[in-house]
Design a protein around this motif. Structure first.
Motif, PDB file in Angstrom:
ATOM      1  N   SER A   1      -4.377  -0.985  -7.519  1.00 29.68           N
ATOM      2  CA  SER A   1      -6.315   0.081  -7.470  1.00 29.68           C
ATOM      3  C   SER A   1      -5.486   0.918  -7.334  1.00 29.68           C
ATOM      4  O   SER A   1      -4.263   1.650  -6.425  1.00 29.68           O
TER       5      SER A   1
ATOM      6  N   PHE B   1     -10.108  -5.592  -5.801  1.00 29.75           N
ATOM      7  CA  PHE B   1      -8.433  -6.084  -6.208  1.00 29.75           C
ATOM      8  C   PHE B   1      -8.103  -7.549  -5.409  1.00 29.75           C
ATOM      9  O   PHE B   1      -7.107  -7.729  -6.177  1.00 29.75           O
TER      10      PHE B   1
ATOM     11  N   TYR C   1     -11.119   2.726  -9.097  1.00 23.72           N
ATOM     12  CA  TYR C   1     -10.651   3.257  -8.471  1.00 23.72           C
ATOM     13  C   TYR C   1     -11.687   4.459  -7.301  1.00 23.72           C
ATOM     14  O   TYR C   1     -12.526   4.527  -7.724  1.00 23.72           O
TER      15      TYR C   1
ATOM     16  N   LEU D   1       0.837  -1.149   0.003  1.00 28.39           N
ATOM     17  CA  LEU D   1       0.176  -0.043   0.130  1.00 28.39           C
ATOM     18  C   LEU D   1       1.002   1.128   0.159  1.00 28.39           C
ATOM     19  O   LEU D   1       1.578   1.021   1.174  1.00 28.39           O
TER      20      LEU D   1
ATOM     21  N   ALA E   1     -11.506  -2.999  -2.805  1.00 29.03           N
ATOM     22  CA  ALA E   1     -10.388  -4.158  -2.084  1.00 29.03           C
ATOM     23  C   ALA E   1     -11.252  -5.435  -2.290  1.00 29.03           C
ATOM     24  O   ALA E   1     -10.444  -6.372  -2.762  1.00 29.03           O
TER      25      ALA E   1
ATOM     26  N   VAL F   1      -8.122   0.754   3.285  1.00 32.58           N
ATOM     27  CA  VAL F   1      -8.450  -0.168   2.575  1.00 32.58           C
ATOM     28  C   VAL F   1      -7.512  -1.760   2.845  1.00 32.58           C
ATOM     29  O   VAL F   1      -8.376  -2.423   2.963  1.00 32.58           O
ATOM     30  N   GLU F   2      -6.665  -1.164   4.001  1.00 29.19           N
ATOM     31  CA  GLU F   2      -5.898  -2.481   4.839  1.00 29.19           C
ATOM     32  C   GLU F   2      -7.043  -3.256   6.040  1.00 29.19           C
ATOM     33  O   GLU F   2      -6.639  -4.746   5.102  1.00 29.19           O
TER      34      GLU F   2
ATOM     35  N   TYR G   1      -0.123  -3.736  -5.423  1.00 31.86           N
ATOM     36  CA  TYR G   1      -0.414  -2.556  -5.264  1.00 31.86           C
ATOM     37  C   TYR G   1      -1.424  -1.401  -5.269  1.00 31.86           C
ATOM     38  O   TYR G   1      -2.278  -1.950  -5.887  1.00 31.86           O
ATOM     39  N   ILE G   2      -1.674  -1.205  -3.986  1.00 32.69           N
ATOM     40  CA  ILE G   2      -2.553   0.080  -3.899  1.00 32.69           C
ATOM     41  C   ILE G   2      -1.997   1.179  -3.789  1.00 32.69           C
ATOM     42  O   ILE G   2      -1.259   1.919  -2.735  1.00 32.69           O
TER      43      ILE G   2
ATOM     44  N   LEU H   1      -5.362   4.615   3.449  1.00 32.45           N
ATOM     45  CA  LEU H   1      -4.762   3.196   2.739  1.00 32.45           C
ATOM     46  C   LEU H   1      -5.008   2.566   4.124  1.00 32.45           C
ATOM     47  O   LEU H   1      -5.338   1.617   3.968  1.00 32.45           O
TER      48      LEU H   1
END
Length: 187
Positions: free
Chosen positions: A106, A169, A139, A5, A166, A22-23, A73-74, A19
């Motif tokens: 993403s 992804f 996105y 990330l 997510a 998202v994590e 990757y984000i 982030l």
């Protein structure tokens, strides 16, 4: 799979806050993914200027190695002056052209106006297409109104879009497992 990330700025906290959220959503979907954050602010940056790679500082070597060794990757970026931060573009310039090939990516972005979402379409996606990354189609763009004074996301629609991003992804991660990845020799 190693998922990175990337907080693509040297200043501000909103991209980092996105982030972190998202994590959490990725881990809820697939606990087997090895997720870590990389903050460009943690490195002493040098400009790409054409010199041999071994002449750059240790931070740049570590940054490039960390990015190139990840499997997905984000990317989180603020939008400044209608563009991505120079430090993020400079980071892309360090990477081998095959570094992101067939790896899922993403994008999340944050800007001061609602129109700046076009930076994702007009700048980031073409860069990632050059690398032949597997860019997810959904996105997430955020605006200052989506956060409280402590940079916590308060807009439920943003949370829903982050959850969906997510989910897509994680599916892209599954799809990419069997695609050939290139081992990058040090520049």
């Amino acid at each position: 799979m190693k998922i990175l990330l990337v907080d693509g700025t040297l200043l501000g906290r909103k991209t980092g806050a996105i982030l972190e959220q998202v994590e959490q959503y990725i881990k809820e979907l697939d606990e087997g993914l090895e997720v870590s954050q990389l903050h460009l602010a943690d490195f002493e940056h040098q400009f790409v200027d054409g010199r041999p790679f071994d002449q750059y500082n240790d931070d740049m070597k570590k940054l490039v190695k960390t990015i190139e060794e990840a499997d997905g990757y984000i990317l989180a970026t603020p939008i400044f002056q209608g563009s991505i931060p120079g430090v993020l573009k400079n980071t892309f310039d360090f990477l081998h052209p095959k570094a992101l090939r067939y790896k899922p990516v993403s994008i999340v972005a944050n800007g001061g106006t609602y129109q700046h979402h076009l930076v994702v379409e007009n700048q980031l996606k073409p860069i990632l297409d050059y690398f032949r990354a597997l860019v997810t189609p959904n996105y997430v763009y955020t605006h200052g109104d989506h956060f409280d004074s402590e940079n916590k996301i308060i807009d439920e629609n943003v949370h829903e879009r982050l959850r969906e991003m997510a989910r897509v992804f994680v599916k892209y991660c599954e799809l990419s497992k069997d695609l050939p990845k290139e081992t990058i020799d040090q520049h």
